[in-house]
Design an enzyme around this catalytic site. Structure first.
Site, PDB file in Angstrom:
ATOM      1  N   SER A  75       0.846  -1.194   0.000  1.00 42.19           N
ATOM      2  CA  SER A  75       0.000   0.000   0.000  1.00 42.19           C
ATOM      3  C   SER A  75       0.879   1.241   0.000  1.00 42.19           C
ATOM      4  O   SER A  75       1.999   1.232   0.515  1.00 42.19           O
ATOM      5  CB  SER A  75      -0.922   0.013   1.222  1.00 42.19           C
ATOM      6  OG  SER A  75      -1.841   1.085   1.152  1.00 42.19           O
ATOM      7  N   ASP A  76       0.359   2.307  -0.599  1.00 43.38           N
ATOM      8  CA  ASP A  76       1.076   3.575  -0.598  1.00 43.38           C
ATOM      9  C   ASP A  76       0.058   4.703  -0.607  1.00 43.38           C
ATOM     10  O   ASP A  76      -1.049   4.551  -1.141  1.00 43.38           O
ATOM     11  CB  ASP A  76       1.992   3.692  -1.814  1.00 43.38           C
ATOM     12  CG  ASP A  76       2.930   4.885  -1.690  1.00 43.38           C
ATOM     13  OD1 ASP A  76       3.931   4.764  -0.952  1.00 43.38           O
ATOM     14  OD2 ASP A  76       2.660   5.924  -2.310  1.00 43.38           O
ATOM     15  N   GLN A  77       0.436   5.822  -0.006  1.00 46.79           N
ATOM     16  CA  GLN A  77      -0.487   6.952   0.074  1.00 46.79           C
ATOM     17  C   GLN A  77       0.187   8.232  -0.401  1.00 46.79           C
ATOM     18  O   GLN A  77       1.319   8.528  -0.015  1.00 46.79           O
ATOM     19  CB  GLN A  77      -0.988   7.143   1.506  1.00 46.79           C
ATOM     20  CG  GLN A  77      -2.089   8.191   1.641  1.00 46.79           C
ATOM     21  CD  GLN A  77      -2.622   8.248   3.063  1.00 46.79           C
ATOM     22  OE1 GLN A  77      -1.975   8.825   3.934  1.00 46.79           O
ATOM     23  NE2 GLN A  77      -3.779   7.658   3.291  1.00 46.79           N
ATOM     24  N   ALA A 112      -3.372   3.792  -2.360  1.00 50.23           N
ATOM     25  CA  ALA A 112      -3.345   2.691  -3.322  1.00 50.23           C
ATOM     26  C   ALA A 112      -3.088   1.378  -2.601  1.00 50.23           C
ATOM     27  O   ALA A 112      -2.337   1.318  -1.627  1.00 50.23           O
ATOM     28  CB  ALA A 112      -2.275   2.934  -4.370  1.00 50.23           C
TER      29      ALA A 112
END
Length: 206
Positions: A75-77, A112
């Site tokens: 996950s990435d933000q 994401a």
């Protein structure tokens, strides 16, 4: 040979984030943590959504390569104001500047998610990816309140300088999202849907 959905699942969170680890633990699924070693810099001309999606996928792929046969969660933000990326501030001065820019404004957070099924027969179909967007409206607060908030919570490792799961909620006016945990860093509604798609059991049912 057993079908994939009856095989034991080795679930791995590809992240060093304590927030994501806490969120994933809410699902009561056994999992391990592995830290991906990737460059998280945005590419020239890359949109915020594209950056978040690419990094979520790269994190999952990097760990999946080290742990074949595992189901890996990446996950990435990326936070954006006027389509410009807002990164992690790193220190007090940068965080204060971020909050000054965002006060009274709407900020979009792209969280994401990638679930990489290392058991998939076709590697080209191993990854599910999704960008969950959250729009956050910040309160129009004076510098004294913003500075006091930062000195108490010190959210210098958070994009946007506000932890909605902590005291940061006091500087927010509104949160709009289809997935309430997305803003904290791991969208659990989307994640549980992806895991169900590949046969990961819930509630202790096999």
């Amino acid at each position: 040979m057993k079908p994939l959905d009856t095989l034991p699942v080795h679930l791995v969170l590809a992240s060093s984030s304590a927030y994501r680890k806490e969120l994933l633990s809410r699902l009561h699924l056994p999992f391990d943590v592995a830290v991906p070693d990737i460059d998280e810099s945005p590419l020239p001309g890359e949109s915020p959504s594209a950056t978040a999606l690419r990094l979520a996928r790269e994190k999952a792929a990097a760990v999946a390569a080290r742990l074949p046969g595992s189901v890996v969660i990446g996950s990435d933000q990326v936070a954006t104001l006027d389509d410009q990326q807002i990164g992690k501030p790193g220190n007090h001065a940068n965080a204060l500047r971020q909050l000054q820019q965002m006060r009274g404004r709407r900020v979009v957070f792209h969280t994401a998610l990638c679930v990489w099924d290392g058991r998939a027969a076709d590697p080209a179909k191993a990854a599910q990816v999704q960008d969950i967007q959250t729009t956050v409206t910040f309160r129009d607060l004076p510098d004294t309140e913003l500075d006091a908030y930062l000195r108490i919570e010190q959210p210098y490792d958070c994009a946007g300088s506000a932890k909605n799961e902590g005291l940061g909620i006091a500087i927010l006016e509104r949160i709009d999202s289809s997935d309430p945990t997305a803003l904290t860093g791991l969208p659990l509604i989307a994640l549980t849907g992806m895991l169900r798609q590949i046969g990961v059991p819930f509630f202790g049912l096999a």
